[in-house]
Write a protein that holds these residues in place. Structure first.
Motif, short mmCIF file in Angstrom:
data_model
loop_
_atom_site.label_atom_id
_atom_site.label_comp_id
_atom_site.label_asym_id
_atom_site.label_seq_id
_atom_site.Cartn_x
_atom_site.Cartn_y
_atom_site.Cartn_z
N ILE A 263 0.98 -1.07 -0.17
CA ILE A 263 -0.04 -0.19 0.06
C ILE A 263 0.94 1.13 0.07
CG2 ILE A 263 -1.53 1.53 1.56
CD1 ILE A 263 -2.45 -1.24 2.59
N ASP A 264 0.58 2.36 -0.92
CA ASP A 264 1.16 3.49 -0.79
C ASP A 264 0.22 4.29 0.18
OD1 ASP A 264 3.38 3.19 -2.83
OD2 ASP A 264 1.66 2.88 -4.07
N ILE A 265 0.78 4.78 1.35
CA ILE A 265 0.12 5.77 2.16
C ILE A 265 0.15 7.11 1.46
CG2 ILE A 265 0.45 6.97 4.27
CD1 ILE A 265 -0.41 4.18 4.57
N GLU A 266 -1.07 7.49 1.44
CA GLU A 266 -1.20 8.87 1.02
C GLU A 266 -1.43 9.84 1.93
OE1 GLU A 266 -3.82 9.03 -2.53
OE2 GLU A 266 -3.28 7.14 -3.09
N VAL A 267 -0.88 11.16 1.77
CA VAL A 267 -1.31 12.10 2.88
C VAL A 267 -2.49 13.02 2.07
CG1 VAL A 267 -0.34 14.29 3.87
CG2 VAL A 267 1.36 12.34 3.35
N PRO A 268 -3.51 12.91 2.89
CA PRO A 268 -4.71 13.60 2.24
C PRO A 268 -4.58 15.02 1.97
CG PRO A 268 -5.05 13.10 4.39
CD PRO A 268 -3.87 12.41 4.19
N SER A 269 -5.20 15.54 0.86
CA SER A 269 -5.19 16.95 0.48
C SER A 269 -6.08 17.48 1.23
CB SER A 269 -5.32 17.38 -0.81
OG SER A 269 -4.56 16.46 -1.61
N THR A 270 -6.09 18.60 1.64
CA THR A 270 -7.07 19.41 2.29
C THR A 270 -7.72 20.62 1.43
OG1 THR A 270 -5.76 20.90 3.60
CG2 THR A 270 -6.49 18.80 4.72
N PRO A 271 -8.93 21.17 1.49
CA PRO A 271 -9.92 20.71 2.20
C PRO A 271 -10.43 19.45 1.82
CG PRO A 271 -10.72 22.36 1.05
CD PRO A 271 -9.16 22.29 0.67
N PHE A 272 -10.97 18.48 2.79
CA PHE A 272 -11.67 17.15 2.27
C PHE A 272 -13.06 17.78 1.81
CE2 PHE A 272 -10.17 14.64 6.40
CZ PHE A 272 -8.62 14.96 5.96
N PRO A 273 -13.71 16.87 0.83
CA PRO A 273 -14.89 17.42 0.35
C PRO A 273 -15.81 17.44 1.27
CG PRO A 273 -13.83 15.74 -1.27
CD PRO A 273 -13.17 15.85 0.03
N ARG A 274 -16.80 18.19 1.23
CA ARG A 274 -17.95 18.35 2.16
C ARG A 274 -19.17 18.22 1.35
NH1 ARG A 274 -13.62 20.45 4.42
NH2 ARG A 274 -13.65 21.64 6.29
N ILE A 275 -20.00 17.21 1.65
CA ILE A 275 -21.14 17.00 1.18
C ILE A 275 -22.32 16.76 2.17
CG2 ILE A 275 -22.43 15.67 -0.58
CD1 ILE A 275 -19.88 14.47 -1.51
N PRO A 276 -23.56 17.82 2.04
CA PRO A 276 -24.57 17.45 3.00
C PRO A 276 -25.15 16.14 2.77
CG PRO A 276 -24.57 19.61 1.77
CD PRO A 276 -23.76 18.95 1.18
N GLU A 312 -13.66 9.35 -7.33
CA GLU A 312 -13.72 9.30 -8.73
C GLU A 312 -13.87 10.99 -9.04
OE1 GLU A 312 -17.11 7.23 -9.86
OE2 GLU A 312 -16.46 5.46 -9.17
N THR A 313 -14.44 11.47 -8.29
CA THR A 313 -14.61 13.06 -8.54
C THR A 313 -13.67 13.95 -8.19
OG1 THR A 313 -17.24 12.47 -8.22
CG2 THR A 313 -16.62 14.86 -8.71
N TYR A 314 -13.17 13.71 -6.88
CA TYR A 314 -12.36 14.61 -6.40
C TYR A 314 -10.81 14.07 -5.74
CZ TYR A 314 -16.56 16.87 -5.04
OH TYR A 314 -17.93 17.76 -5.37
N GLY A 315 -10.83 12.74 -6.16
CA GLY A 315 -9.49 12.04 -5.81
C GLY A 315 -9.20 11.96 -4.24
N SER A 316 -10.32 11.92 -3.42
CA SER A 316 -10.06 12.10 -2.17
C SER A 316 -10.51 10.64 -1.42
CB SER A 316 -10.85 13.20 -1.53
OG SER A 316 -10.84 13.16 -0.15
N ASP A 317 -9.83 10.23 -0.38
CA ASP A 317 -10.05 9.05 0.52
C ASP A 317 -11.00 9.41 1.56
OD1 ASP A 317 -8.68 7.38 -1.33
OD2 ASP A 317 -6.90 7.71 -0.07
N PHE A 318 -11.24 10.79 1.72
CA PHE A 318 -11.94 11.26 2.71
C PHE A 318 -13.10 12.17 2.47
CE2 PHE A 318 -7.93 10.34 4.55
CZ PHE A 318 -8.07 9.95 5.86
N VAL A 319 -14.31 11.95 3.15
CA VAL A 319 -15.30 12.94 2.75
C VAL A 319 -16.19 13.23 4.09
CG1 VAL A 319 -16.72 11.03 1.98
CG2 VAL A 319 -17.53 13.24 1.65
N PHE A 320 -16.28 14.58 4.21
CA PHE A 320 -17.14 14.94 5.32
C PHE A 320 -18.61 14.73 4.94
CE2 PHE A 320 -13.30 17.56 7.02
CZ PHE A 320 -13.26 16.64 8.09
N LEU A 321 -19.63 13.92 5.60
CA LEU A 321 -20.85 14.24 5.30
C LEU A 321 -21.62 15.22 6.25
CD1 LEU A 321 -22.02 10.55 4.56
CD2 LEU A 321 -20.93 12.05 2.80
#
Ligand code: AMO
Length: 431
Positions: A263-276, A312-321
């Motif tokens: 596994i390649d550890i990826e440092v997440p980019s900020t801001p994480f996407p926020r979706i209601p 797929e859309t933002y390339g992020s492993d993290f998302v705030f709902l």
């Protein structure tokens, strides 16, 4: 440590570790020795008619702990690290029983029965070194940002979350509850003027589920901060903190994680996407999955689907709902000023699974009391907690995050049983 041997010059060394393999040949005996850092080959020409050392090696069992001294030699022909140690003294410190009760293909339950042996595997050893680095990086980030570390009691007189999932303990003449979360006391710290606090400690949930993400005891990573305008302030702190944690893990263990877990550890980019949440459910529905839950919450498949969309859309492993419905959030979440049906709250989803819940809290005591009643709670039982808000308390918010879940998702492991030192579940109290 064995991993340091290749850097040493040829000469006398003493090594200690577990016997991984034995090749007991007529003319020469080989033993591969392993400690938590790596493996090394030991070698000894067999004397005519055997002697004490060669007999000891012949009778050796796999997994025994031995201490050996001898001559370190660099030799490119040796596959294992290009070095070997020529045995001169050989001491069996702890002999292992001949039959190893677990094998690589043993079931997770069987491996948990023999957890101390299972933890000898290099990849599991790495899990807990990664955990150490991750926790250390979070603490360092908090300390650099003037947070105070608190340790809240785990024996409580009233439930800290809902009445569901509550462990009761006889407590002298009365009954105590095991803390489901430090929620009350991290909010109390805001009333005490601590401003910014954190805690990493145990939390207990009498949750009868057997999923890969639930334990009855888990390590909760908690933070709470004053002067928030909304949950947005909490999310900003949360994502910065995670960047610090992932950066440290990548720097210190990136290569080992690649070697052992691919596994390649990826440092997440900020801001994480926020979706209601409502929008997230629509996105998931548009992808063909209708979240079936009547209570309006996301379900595990919905979490996987929204994560796939965000990747797929933002390339992020993290998302705030964000902006969960009041009906599915605890009474202490602050509701929207213009829509009492929604809360200033979020869940953080990482690689398809919830790892965290956060929110702005309701700090106005009359509103808080009304919200508790609204949820059918006994305000008498909450009296001590409610008092925290009667003597001037700033607006505040915070989050709780499951450490075992973060590690499970970071290292793509199938269950928190693997990333919890000693897992506790509905049918597991041992070892
Ligand atoms: P919540 O109940 O969502 O929120 O818990 C926060 C996080 O803790 C982890 N978690 C668990 N991990 C393993 N096994 C369990 N049974 C389990 N239950 C929860 C999850 C979850 O996202 N007081 C709030 C937090 C806050 O608002 O500050 C709370 O406890 O990763």
């Amino acid at each position: 440590m064995i991993k340091q041997l290749p850097d040493l010059a040829d000469g006398q060394v003493t090594v200690a570790g577990w016997v991984e393999t034995i090749r007991d040949q007529k003319k020469v005996q080989f033993v591969i020795l392993r400690d938590e850092s790596g493996s090394v080959q030991l070698v000894r020409p067999r004397p005519e008619g055997d002697d004490e050392i060669s007999s000891t090696i012949s009778e050796l069992t796999l997994g025994s702990f031995v201490r050996v001294s001898g001559e370190l030699k660099h030799d490119e022909r040796v596959k294992l690290g290009g070095i070997e140690v020529k045995i001169e003294t050989f001491e069996v410190v702890g002999k292992a029983l001949p039959e190893n009760p677990i094998a690589e293909d043993s079931s997770i339950d069987k491996r948990l029965d023999w957890r101390f042996l299972d933890l000898r595997r290099p990849e599991l050893n790495l899990v807990f070194r990664v955990q150490t680095t991750f926790e250390h990086a979070l603490r360092t980030w908090w300390v650099e940002h003037d947070f105070v570390e608190i340790h809240t009691p785990k024996l409580m007189a009233s439930p800290s979350e809902s009445r569901a999932e509550l462990f009761q303990v006889p407590y002298f003449e009365t009954t105590a509850y095991l803390a489901q979360s430090p929620q009350h006391f991290k909010q109390m710290a805001q009333a005490s003027g601590f401003g910014k606090i954190f805690e990493i400690g145990p939390a207990f949930r009498a949750d009868p589920s057997f999923t890969a993400r639930h334990a009855t005891e888990f390590t909760s990573v908690d933070a709470e901060i004053s002067w928030v305008d909304s949950h947005e302030d909490v999310m900003r702190m949360h994502e910065e903190l995670l960047v610090a944690g992932f950066t440290a893990v990548k720097e210190k263990h990136g290569d080992e994680i690649k070697a052992l877990f691919d596994i390649d550890i990826e440092v997440p980019s900020t801001p994480f996407p926020r979706i209601p949440l409502a929008e997230a459910k629509q996105i998931v529905a548009d992808r063909g999955y209708v979240v079936p839950r009547a209570d309006d919450d996301m379900d595990p498949e919905g979490e996987r689907q929204i994560s796939a969309y965000v990747k797929e859309t933002y390339g992020s492993d993290f998302v705030f709902l964000t902006d969960y419905a009041t009906s599915i959030r605890p009474f202490y979440h602050r509701r929207h000023d213009d829509d009492a049906g929604l809360t200033n709250s979020y869940d953080l989803i990482y690689n398809g699974t919830e790892i965290s819940t956060g929110a702005q809290r309701e700090h106005r005591v009359e509103v808080l009391e009304a919200q508790a009643r609204d949820k059918g709670l006994d305000t008498e039982e909450l009296a001590t907690y409610l008092d925290f808000f009667r003597y001037g308390v700033p607006s505040h918010g915070g989050f709780g995050m499951g450490l075992g879940r973060v590690l499970m998702l970071m290292l793509h492991l199938p269950s928190i049983r693997e990333t919890t030192y000693l897992f506790r579940g509905p049918n597991r109290l041992l070892p």
